[in-house]
Design a protein around this motif. Structure first.
Motif, PDB file in Angstrom:
ATOM      1  N   LYS A 109       0.840  -1.199   0.000  1.00 62.46           N
ATOM      2  CA  LYS A 109       0.000   0.000   0.000  1.00 62.46           C
ATOM      3  C   LYS A 109       0.878   1.253   0.000  1.00 62.46           C
ATOM      4  CE  LYS A 109      -3.739  -2.515   0.584  1.00 62.46           C
ATOM      5  NZ  LYS A 109      -3.058  -3.821   0.535  1.00 62.46           N
ATOM      6  N   ARG A 110       0.417   2.295  -0.684  1.00 60.50           N
ATOM      7  CA  ARG A 110       1.061   3.605  -0.615  1.00 60.50           C
ATOM      8  C   ARG A 110       0.243   4.483   0.338  1.00 60.50           C
ATOM      9  NH1 ARG A 110       1.838   3.174  -6.471  1.00 60.50           N
ATOM     10  NH2 ARG A 110       4.051   2.849  -6.913  1.00 60.50           N
ATOM     11  N   GLU A 163      -1.252   6.936  -7.681  1.00 62.77           N
ATOM     12  CA  GLU A 163      -2.455   6.672  -6.897  1.00 62.77           C
ATOM     13  C   GLU A 163      -2.056   6.307  -5.471  1.00 62.77           C
ATOM     14  OE1 GLU A 163      -5.773   6.852  -8.056  1.00 62.77           O
ATOM     15  OE2 GLU A 163      -4.760   7.867  -9.720  1.00 62.77           O
ATOM     16  N   ASP A 166      -3.203   4.754  -1.730  1.00 62.11           N
ATOM     17  CA  ASP A 166      -4.204   3.925  -1.056  1.00 62.11           C
ATOM     18  C   ASP A 166      -4.807   4.661   0.137  1.00 62.11           C
ATOM     19  OD1 ASP A 166      -3.994   1.231  -2.488  1.00 62.11           O
ATOM     20  OD2 ASP A 166      -1.903   1.701  -2.033  1.00 62.11           O
ATOM     21  N   ARG A 215      -7.717   6.701  -1.961  1.00 59.78           N
ATOM     22  CA  ARG A 215      -8.869   5.845  -1.690  1.00 59.78           C
ATOM     23  C   ARG A 215      -9.476   6.106  -0.318  1.00 59.78           C
ATOM     24  NH1 ARG A 215      -8.630   0.463  -1.458  1.00 59.78           N
ATOM     25  NH2 ARG A 215      -6.368   0.148  -1.282  1.00 59.78           N
ATOM     26  N   GLU A 268      -7.097  -2.914   5.247  1.00 60.24           N
ATOM     27  CA  GLU A 268      -6.636  -3.978   4.356  1.00 60.24           C
ATOM     28  C   GLU A 268      -5.423  -4.705   4.923  1.00 60.24           C
ATOM     29  OE1 GLU A 268      -6.260  -2.229   0.480  1.00 60.24           O
ATOM     30  OE2 GLU A 268      -8.363  -1.614   0.437  1.00 60.24           O
TER      31      GLU A 268
END
Length: 369
Positions: free
Chosen positions: A118-119, A154, A156, A181, A215
């Motif tokens: 994940k970023r 993008e 996360d 997100r 997540e």
């Protein structure tokens, strides 16, 4: 009509213009939704309608105290800014998830964390000035960033520690809001994001000691000793530090904080940590209760049970009176005395958490003098 009436009228008009600007411009944030307000009102960390610290925390806001600070700020001092713009390392995002946790420092407290595929961007303040207007607060030391906000990949998640301008930047959020997100924020901060066009469904608000999961990554909103505010009111939103427990690494992010017993409490509950990202800079004895001295930064790292410490909250803006390199020099000296491994990557340089650290322990800032 006497001249003084014109003067008074002009002053009152100016005050009204400033008031309306603060009231109407979105940069100053929004008001909580009913759902957010319900969560805020349940918090045990409030008194008389304001959020409070765990222990007594006071800053001299008297006319005499403010005047003293203002005079010192105007007088200035040697070495408060680098003589030349700082060189930064361009950020190149990896195309695939990495097999190890990595962190990239964007200066001050802005950090891009790659964890468990994940970023996650911590306090993504990529603006040029830590204030509502470039006239106040001075500009960033470097005209270049490792990556401009609009060129980021993008994301996360974005995690915010509090709503001060040097941590939560209106223009940055506008540029990245559609590529993030999820947003994880302390109580009350969702109102700002919602006014800036982030849908409430993508925001999660937390009180101190509340835990969440993203997540597979465990998130904990933990205490800090600080304050909040973007306009005419203060402490109507919460400030915090963050615990991130992933499979690849365990990370602690201090946010802004004075030293206090909360660090040992966090360490006892959630330590040890592979890497601590610790506030180090913008301090002064007059506001020592809300910003740690560098020696306290090292102690806080030990309190939470950190393995490696990375000092942040420096090398981007001048928000205090000390020379710009003093925080890292003092922290480096104290870390050596206490046997603490401290890493000092250049702005934009990606660090592998738990990796070989020799190349990121150099005093790069001395070459910028």
């Amino acid at each position: 009509m006497p001249a003084f009436i014109y003067v008074v009228s002009a002053i009152l008009t100016l005050i009204m213009i400033v008031y309306l600007y603060i009231l109407l411009h979105p940069i100053f944030g929004g008001k909580p939704s009913p759902q957010s307000l319900e969560h805020i009102n349940r918090s045990r960390n409030r008194a008389k309608g304001k959020f409070v610290n765990q222990i007594e925390t006071s800053v001299d806001h008297s006319l005499k105290g403010n005047l003293s600070i203002l005079i010192d700020m105007i007088k200035g001092g040697p070495g408060r800014r680098p003589p030349h713009p700082l060189n930064v390392v361009p950020y190149s995002p990896s195309s695939e998830p990495t097999s190890e946790a990595r962190v990239t420092w964007f200066g001050h407290s802005a950090l891009l964390l790659e964890l468990d595929g994940k970023r996650i961007f911590l306090d993504p303040m990529l603006g040029r000035a830590p204030s509502p207007t470039p006239i106040v607060g001075g500009k960033r030391y470097s005209d270049r960033l490792p990556c401009e906000a609009e060129d980021l990949p993008e994301l996360d998640a974005v995690i915010l520690s509090h709503d001060h301008y040097d941590h939560l930047d209106y223009v940055t959020i506008l540029k990245i809001r559609d590529k993030v997100r999820r947003f994880f924020v302390p109580l009350g901060v969702a109102a700002h994001l919602e006014r800036w066009g982030v849908s409430p469904e993508r925001i999660e608000e937390y009180d101190w000691w509340e835990e969440g999961e993203f997540e597979g990554i465990r998130l904990v909103c933990t205490p800090a000793r600080h304050f909040s505010g973007r306009s005419l009111t203060s402490n109507t939103t919460l400030w915090c530090s963050w615990v991130l427990h992933g499979r690849q690494a365990r990370i602690f992010y201090s946010g802004d904080s004075g030293y206090g017993p909360h660090f040992a409490e966090i360490g006892a509950k959630y330590g040890p940590f592979d890497l601590t990202l610790m506030e180090c800079g913008q301090y002064d004895q007059r506001w020592a209760s809300i910003h740690m001295m560098p020696e306290q930064t090292v102690q806080a790292h030990l309190d939470v049970g950190g393995a490696t410490m990375m000092p942040i909250h420096w090398a981007a803006f001048t928000l205090a009176l000390h020379p710009w390199t003093e925080p890292v020099e003092r922290a480096r000296s104290e870390a050596a005395k206490r046997g603490v491994e401290m890493i000092t990557p250049r702005i934009g340089e990606t660090v592998i958490v738990g990796g070989t650290q020799e190349h990121i322990q150099t005093a790069w800032w001395r070459k910028a003098e």
